[in-house]
Design a protein around this motif. Structure first.
Motif: not given
Length: 259
Positions: A87-105
């Motif tokens: 029942y496991d799924v593992v996926l790799a993808m791309s992510l752009d990270v912001p300069e500051t952490m959002p309030d809802t993370n």
């Protein structure tokens, strides 16, 4: 899993989830489902050149499509998928990270059936803490007529613990005191006097501060802070703010000034 480096583009985001047995049963006949990945505000998840399916049920295939909608940054289409042995799924993808952490993370992972009905979901996948970009500043303080080097060392530790140094600098720079921390301190004897009643020492105390740099709408930017630090009256104002904080605390010292 991903590297939470402020402002980094195209880091690898690995999404790992286990689908519930009830959800797996609803997908079985069609052997088709869609995995929607929604990153927190400020982030941007995409298929990118790094997309790959690391773990899928035997015989299943995955295709990734950038979506950029209110529901998802991207959609992964799983075909010939029947969750029988895993029942496991593992996926790799791309992510752009912001300069500051959002309030809802929080990331959201949603699994939809071929009919677009939600089969399973987790809307509270906690994102990593993004370390703030910081400015470092070293200030030297002259402590005169203290009773001993060890006394000054203990006094400095207590001043850091009481946030006397941090609050003084925050006041002068007009920033939130929570954005100012002390990274390191050092105490060096520069002279010693021996008297009949005892002895006293003069010491140099170096304090290395870090100041969190925030977005351009705040006071915590290099463009705002550097002119304040370079101003001719900076050390005088810092000494006055320090004296005020010191007076409000239980800490006492003979003579101290920023140099």
């Amino acid at each position: 899993f991903y590297a939470a480096s402020a402002g980094e583009l195209g880091v690898s985001l690995v999404v790992n989830f286990t689908i519930g047995s009830a959800a797996a049963a609803t997908i079985f006949d069609a052997a088709l489902c869609y995995v929607l990945v929604q990153a927190p505000e400020g982030y941007a998840a995409s298929c990118g050149s790094v997309f790959r399916a690391i773990t899928l049920p035997e015989g299943a295939a995955a295709q990734c499509f950038d979506e950029r909608s209110a529901d998802a940054d991207l959609i992964v289409k799983l075909t010939s998928v029947r969750f029988t042995t895993t029942y496991d799924v593992v996926l790799a993808m791309s992510l752009d990270v912001p300069e500051t952490m959002p309030d809802t993370n929080h990331f959201q992972i949603t699994v939809r059936r071929d009919t677009n009905v939600t089969a399973d979901a987790n809307t509270q996948v906690q994102g990593k803490t993004i370390p703030a970009t910081i400015m470092r500043l070293e200030v030297f303080w002259l402590v005169e007529e203290a009773e001993s080097l060890s006394w000054v060392e203990l006094w400095v530790a207590a001043a850091v613990e009481s946030r006397v140094f941090q609050d003084a600098l925050a006041t002068v720079l007009e920033v939130q005191n929570t954005t100012v921390t002390v990274q390191d301190t050092d105490v060096v004897t520069i002279s010693e006097r021996r008297l009949q009643a005892g002895s006293s020492v003069n010491t140099n105390v170096s304090v290395t501060f870090s100041i969190d740099l925030l977005d351009d709408s705040s006071s915590n930017t290099e463009d705002v802070l550097l002119p304040k630090i370079a101003a001719s009256g900076f050390l005088m104002h810092l000494s006055a703010a320090f004296a005020s904080r010191l007076a409000a605390s239980s800490l006492q010292v003979a003579r101290i000034s920023a140099t």
